[in-house]
Structures are given as C-alpha cells and as structure tokens.
Design an enzyme around this catalytic site. Structure first.
Site, PDB file in Angstrom:
ATOM      1  N   THR A   1      -8.325   8.411  -9.476  1.00  0.00           N
ATOM      2  CA  THR A   1      -8.550   7.212  -8.611  1.00  0.00           C
ATOM      3  C   THR A   1      -9.891   6.531  -8.858  1.00  0.00           C
ATOM      4  O   THR A   1     -10.084   5.134  -9.276  1.00  0.00           O
ATOM      5  CB  THR A   1      -8.144   7.440  -7.441  1.00  0.00           C
ATOM      6  OG1 THR A   1      -7.030   8.284  -7.160  1.00  0.00           O
ATOM      7  CG2 THR A   1      -8.015   6.314  -6.677  1.00  0.00           C
TER       8      THR A   1
ATOM      9  N   SER B   1      -0.650  10.669 -11.115  1.00  0.00           N
ATOM     10  CA  SER B   1       0.447  11.596 -10.717  1.00  0.00           C
ATOM     11  C   SER B   1       1.680  11.475 -11.485  1.00  0.00           C
ATOM     12  O   SER B   1       2.540  12.422 -11.836  1.00  0.00           O
ATOM     13  CB  SER B   1       0.630  11.099  -9.244  1.00  0.00           C
ATOM     14  OG  SER B   1      -0.265  11.794  -8.434  1.00  0.00           O
TER      15      SER B   1
ATOM     16  N   LYS C   1       7.438   7.399  -4.558  1.00  0.00           N
ATOM     17  CA  LYS C   1       5.972   8.036  -5.057  1.00  0.00           C
ATOM     18  C   LYS C   1       5.048   7.735  -4.221  1.00  0.00           C
ATOM     19  O   LYS C   1       4.877   6.342  -4.309  1.00  0.00           O
ATOM     20  CB  LYS C   1       5.593   7.929  -6.663  1.00  0.00           C
ATOM     21  CG  LYS C   1       4.594   8.347  -6.928  1.00  0.00           C
ATOM     22  CD  LYS C   1       5.114  10.027  -7.355  1.00  0.00           C
ATOM     23  CE  LYS C   1       3.787  10.903  -7.596  1.00  0.00           C
ATOM     24  NZ  LYS C   1       3.107  11.325  -6.206  1.00  0.00           N
TER      25      LYS C   1
ATOM     26  N   GLY D   1      -1.347  13.570  -2.450  1.00  0.00           N
ATOM     27  CA  GLY D   1      -2.669  13.565  -1.566  1.00  0.00           C
ATOM     28  C   GLY D   1      -2.712  12.214  -1.248  1.00  0.00           C
ATOM     29  O   GLY D   1      -2.433  11.156  -1.926  1.00  0.00           O
ATOM     30  N   ASP D   2      -3.840  12.075  -0.093  1.00  0.00           N
ATOM     31  CA  ASP D   2      -4.429  10.797   0.435  1.00  0.00           C
ATOM     32  C   ASP D   2      -5.516  11.164   1.287  1.00  0.00           C
ATOM     33  O   ASP D   2      -6.004  12.471   1.053  1.00  0.00           O
ATOM     34  CB  ASP D   2      -3.315   9.802   0.960  1.00  0.00           C
ATOM     35  CG  ASP D   2      -3.719   8.367   1.114  1.00  0.00           C
ATOM     36  OD1 ASP D   2      -3.650   7.625   0.200  1.00  0.00           O
ATOM     37  OD2 ASP D   2      -4.388   7.940   2.106  1.00  0.00           O
TER      38      ASP D   2
ATOM     39  N   LYS E   1       2.047  -1.370  -6.490  1.00  0.00           N
ATOM     40  CA  LYS E   1       0.940  -0.749  -7.274  1.00  0.00           C
ATOM     41  C   LYS E   1       1.686   0.175  -8.485  1.00  0.00           C
ATOM     42  O   LYS E   1       1.163   0.312  -9.601  1.00  0.00           O
ATOM     43  CB  LYS E   1      -0.018   0.232  -6.348  1.00  0.00           C
ATOM     44  CG  LYS E   1      -0.923   1.151  -7.031  1.00  0.00           C
ATOM     45  CD  LYS E   1      -1.427   2.230  -6.002  1.00  0.00           C
ATOM     46  CE  LYS E   1      -1.675   1.907  -4.419  1.00  0.00           C
ATOM     47  NZ  LYS E   1      -2.524   2.846  -4.104  1.00  0.00           N
TER      48      LYS E   1
ATOM     49  N   LYS F   1       5.302   6.609   1.227  1.00  0.00           N
ATOM     50  CA  LYS F   1       4.160   6.986   1.570  1.00  0.00           C
ATOM     51  C   LYS F   1       4.431   7.899   2.715  1.00  0.00           C
ATOM     52  O   LYS F   1       5.416   7.700   3.475  1.00  0.00           O
ATOM     53  CB  LYS F   1       3.235   5.840   2.192  1.00  0.00           C
ATOM     54  CG  LYS F   1       1.683   6.424   2.219  1.00  0.00           C
ATOM     55  CD  LYS F   1       0.902   6.138   0.960  1.00  0.00           C
ATOM     56  CE  LYS F   1      -0.345   6.627   1.167  1.00  0.00           C
ATOM     57  NZ  LYS F   1      -1.146   6.421  -0.018  1.00  0.00           N
TER      58      LYS F   1
ATOM     59  N   ASN G   1     -12.576  12.012  -2.276  1.00  0.00           N
ATOM     60  CA  ASN G   1     -12.436  12.267  -3.600  1.00  0.00           C
ATOM     61  C   ASN G   1     -12.408  10.847  -4.405  1.00  0.00           C
ATOM     62  O   ASN G   1     -13.097  10.948  -5.604  1.00  0.00           O
ATOM     63  CB  ASN G   1     -11.017  12.461  -3.645  1.00  0.00           C
ATOM     64  CG  ASN G   1     -10.329  12.490  -4.953  1.00  0.00           C
ATOM     65  OD1 ASN G   1      -9.629  11.713  -5.208  1.00  0.00           O
ATOM     66  ND2 ASN G   1     -10.410  13.651  -5.980  1.00  0.00           N
TER      67      ASN G   1
ATOM     68  N   GLN H   1       2.429   0.781  -2.103  1.00  0.00           N
ATOM     69  CA  GLN H   1       2.583   1.436  -3.128  1.00  0.00           C
ATOM     70  C   GLN H   1       3.446   0.757  -4.092  1.00  0.00           C
ATOM     71  O   GLN H   1       3.632   1.245  -5.437  1.00  0.00           O
ATOM     72  CB  GLN H   1       3.084   2.683  -2.509  1.00  0.00           C
ATOM     73  CG  GLN H   1       3.062   4.024  -3.404  1.00  0.00           C
ATOM     74  CD  GLN H   1       1.472   4.591  -3.491  1.00  0.00           C
ATOM     75  OE1 GLN H   1       0.737   4.863  -2.180  1.00  0.00           O
ATOM     76  NE2 GLN H   1       1.049   4.787  -4.477  1.00  0.00           N
TER      77      GLN H   1
HETATM   78  N1  GLU Z   1      -2.488   8.070  -2.304  1.00  0.00           N
HETATM   79  C1  GLU Z   1      -2.815   7.684  -3.761  1.00  0.00           C
HETATM   80  C2  GLU Z   1      -2.395   6.203  -3.711  1.00  0.00           C
HETATM   81  O1  GLU Z   1      -2.878   5.640  -2.582  1.00  0.00           O
HETATM   82  C3  GLU Z   1      -2.179   8.607  -4.670  1.00  0.00           C
HETATM   83  C4  GLU Z   1      -0.499   8.643  -4.469  1.00  0.00           C
HETATM   84  C5  GLU Z   1      -0.031   9.705  -5.517  1.00  0.00           C
HETATM   85  O2  GLU Z   1      -0.558  10.118  -6.356  1.00  0.00           O
HETATM   86  O3  GLU Z   1       1.002   9.452  -5.371  1.00  0.00           O
HETATM   87  O4  GLU Z   1      -2.185   5.447  -4.393  1.00  0.00           O
END
Ligand code: GLU
Length: 448
Positions: free
Chosen positions: A213, A380, A93, A168-169, A117, A129, A244, A114
């Site tokens: 976020t 998410s 994810k 997204g990112d 996190k 990612k 965002n 990630q």
């Molecule tokens: N891009 C965001 C992050 O850095 C969200 C990733 C997601 O929602 O999967 O955590």
C-alpha cells in the site's frame, strides 16, 4: 438545476433517509455521485435498470456479536461487521478494521470505496469490508488471539476463496491475520489459503504484500510528478501516520531520493528535518508497539509535538496515510500556503470534502485514495493468484507487477478525466473509470 442534477439529488436524498446516522457513508457516496453526473450527461444508459440505486445498496450486510474473555476473566462484548457490497467483478475483497471508531456506517463507506478501488486494479475482485469496534490498543497477545478466534467463529461461514476474501486494515496486521486464519482452518477443516490475504510468508502469504500500500502510493505520486516533468528526487515529503501504509510510503519515498520531514500517530507528530530512520520506526511501532514519542527519544535531531498539526510542516508532497477525515480545510489551506504541489491519499478518504475543494481550486495534483492506495488490495489479488496456482513469486517480480498496476491506474484515471473534459482531475477520472467497469458488468448480469 439540470435534469441530471435533479435525478442524482433524488438518489442521494433517498440514500440519506434509508441510511440515517452514517455520515462517512454519505460522504463517500456524495463524492462518487458528483462524478457520475458527468458520466450520465454523456451516457444516460448508466442509470437504466436501477443501476445507481443497486450500486449504493450492499448485496449483504452481516452484523454479529463477538464475546470474549479478557485477562481478568471478565466477559467483553464487541460488535463484528462484514459488508459484502458488490461481487459483479469477483469475490468480495477488502480488509477488516479493528478500531473503537468502527460502526456500520464506517464499514459501509470503506466497502463502497473498495468497489471502485478494486475495479481500478483491473483484477477480478469485488468490493467488501468488515471489522469490529474492538480496540487492540493495550490488549495482551492472548486477548487479541481470543478476540480474533471469537470473531472468526461467526465470520467463517460467510467467507471463502470464491465468496469473500478478507485481509488487514487499521488494527489488523500479520499477527491478527494469523490468528484469524488459524481459527478458519480449524472450523472449516481445510487449509484454504485463498480465504484471507496478508498471510505469513510460510503459509501462503505473498512477498511485497506488507509493503504494497505504501509503495503503491509513492508509485502513484511519482506518476503524477512525471506527468509534469518532475520527480521525488530532492523533494520534501510529509507522511501522516506511522502504521503499515505510512512506514512503507516513507521507505519508498526516501529510496527515490526524497526527504520525509515528518510523520505522526494519534498521540502527536514528529518533525524529522533530516529524514526518517525506517528501521528504528519499524522497531518502535511494529515490534515494540509503542508511541512515536519513543522514536524521538532514540533519534537525534527530531522533535515531538503534541499540539498543532503535522500539516503545518512545509513540503512539496503530502501523503495522508493515517485515517478518514484527518486532513481538514484549515490544514489544506496551510499546505497550499506553504507551497505543497502534490497530495496522494495512502489512507481511505483522509481528506474532508472541504479540503479536497481547496486542493482542487488551487490546482494541486491530487491522487484520491481509491487510486493512490489501491496497491495494497492489488497485491492481495496477486496473493490470491499465487495461492490458486500453489506458487510463490519473488519480491522483485511481485513489486514489478505492483508498479505496473499503479502506473496503469494513473494512466486510466488521467485518460478518463481527459475524455470527460476534466483534464488533471484524478478524482473524476478514478471515480468514472472505476464505476464504468463495475456498471458494465452489472448491466450485463441483469437485475440482481
Ligand atoms: N485494507 C486495504 C484497503 O483499504 C487492503 C484490503 C485487501 O488487501 O483486501 O484497500
């Protein structure tokens, strides 16, 4: 050097050699390894079965060509990436980033972060990612759509509700997720809503995902302040960026009584001594896709600066919400000299290691990105829950869940830091707490 220092230095040397030319990845790993020394001191079994080396090696890395035609019928070729880093806790994810600075090393650093996190959220999601060096800036909607379709034409076979769930990112928002989802649906010949998150509300998206976020980063900040008997009410806050994450961090900070005195984009920064008009900011950046100087033309009492830095402003709280390594040692020094007390990272790894060291030695309350910006990916995962049960929750309920998750992440980071003798060091706390959950799962699942 102690035996553990030596052992960890060995892992790091090997990683540098095997992953040459990837400075952001090295930086992200170095920071986590520093915290892991503290764990290994107490629990040496976490080095068993090649665990640390396996954790630093992605399970799979996909690199592909993304050809597309621009509006002048010229062929353009970009490079696409998806790094599926770790699926011990759940499907991979993590977001997709479209930005000219994207390369394998950047995607690996983001995918590595990630893992921890996502683990901290307490939800069943692994780490991954992806992205491309495509630059959406100045591209027409048709060009963005054709690019997204070409990108998904390769990516679709590698993702799925139980396999890998992108979102997204930077450079990938609701519009891009829409184009990506449309192409996935066509190629897979199924409406699989759980394959992407950040979707539109009419077709499986979650309320509060857009805000999550930024809101989450402010909830984390609030928890750090509460631990010292303080609050955001009446505080001055600097937020870098205006995408965002920044927009909704500004909104939530102001709802909680703070004044946001500045924000920025890559063209410069804006001083807003009387606070930010969030509606106008959204109109300029989200709808019209213009630069922050347009905001200044339309908002009274604000000033645009193309030189100096947003970190020159005086504030109690700084929220770096733009991009990696945007906050350097000299900025950290200025912030500290100007009396900043709290820093929380809305972006991924926005503070350089030197800047972090300055915050640490000056006892600034510091919320690292892995903890402070986990609200986006956590929501998410809540979107995935809604998709799996074919349900949709209210904004308030989803926001409440997000708030609860952020409070838990703070608590877990604070308690873990204290347990390992580093009270108040949320970097150590978040790294160790995030690591242990993934490590326990990996040990239980054998050498794979
Ligand atoms: N891009 C965001 C992050 O850095 C969200 C990733 C997601 O929602 O999967 O955590």
């Amino acid at each position: 050097m102690s035996a553990i220092d030596q052992e960890v230095a060995g892992y790091y040397d090997k990683l540098l050699k095997r992953n040459a030319g990837e400075p952001e990845f090295h930086q992200a790993v170095a920071e986590v390894l520093e915290s892991l020394k503290i764990v290994l001191e107490k629990d040496p079994h976490y080095a068993d079965y090649g665990l640390i080396e396996r954790l630093c090696e992605p399970e799979r890395q996909i690199i592909f060509r993304v050809p597309w035609m621009d509006d002048n019928n010229e062929v353009r070729v970009n490079r696409g990436f998806r790094v599926q880093f770790n699926s011990a806790l759940g499907p991979y994810k993590g977001g997709l980033r479209f930005h000219p600075s994207v390369n394998l090393g950047v995607i690996k650093f983001l995918g590595f972060e990630q893992i921890f996190k996502n683990s901290l959220t307490g939800l069943p999601i692994g780490g991954g990612k992806g992205g491309s060096d495509f630059d959406p800036k100045g591209r027409s909607e048709g060009e963005v759509m054709r690019f997204c379709q070409s990108f998904m034409t390769e990516l679709w076979r590698h993702i799925g509700e139980y396999r890998d769930v992108p979102a997204g990112d930077i450079g990938v928002g609701g519009r891009e997720v829409g184009f990506l989802f449309g192409q996935y649906r066509r190629l897979a010949n199924q409406h699989e809503s759980g394959v992407l998150t950040g979707k539109g509300l009419e077709w499986g998206g979650s309320l509060a995902r857009t805000e999550a976020t930024g809101f989450g980063c402010v909830y984390f900040t609030e928890e750090m302040m509460k631990a010292n008997g303080e609050s955001l009410d009446g505080a001055k806050v600097i937020v870098s960026g205006s995408g965002n994450v920044a927009t909704y961090a500004i909104q939530k900070a102001q709802e909680l009584g703070a004044t946001v005195v500045g924000f920025s984009d890559s063209s410069g920064w804006v001083e807003t001594p009387n606070g930010v008009d969030v509606e106008l900011l959204r109109d300029v950046k989200e709808k019209r896709r213009e630069r922050v100087s347009t905001y200044v033309e339309e908002a009274q009492g604000t000033t645009f600066h193309s030189d100096g830095s947003i970190w020159d402003l005086k504030a109690d709280v700084a929220l770096p919400c733009a991009t990696q390594n945007e906050l350097e040692a000299e900025h950290a020094r200025t912030l500290v000299d100007n009396g900043v007390r709290y820093v929380a990272e809305g972006a991924n790894m926005p503070s350089t290691p030197e800047a972090v060291e300055i915050f640490r030695s000056n006892k600034i309350n510091f919320g690292p990105g892995k903890a402070a910006n986990a609200g986006g990916v956590a929501t998410s995962a809540l979107e995935m829950q809604q998709n799996a049960s074919r349900d949709s929750w209210t904004f308030d309920y989803t926001d409440q869940r997000l708030h609860g998750i952020m409070s838990n992440i703070f608590k877990l980071s604070a308690e873990t830091a204290a347990e390992y003798g580093h009270e108040g060091d949320y970097i150590v706390g978040a790294n160790i707490a995030g690591f242990k959950k993934v490590a326990d799962a990996m040990l239980a699942q054998g050498v794979i």
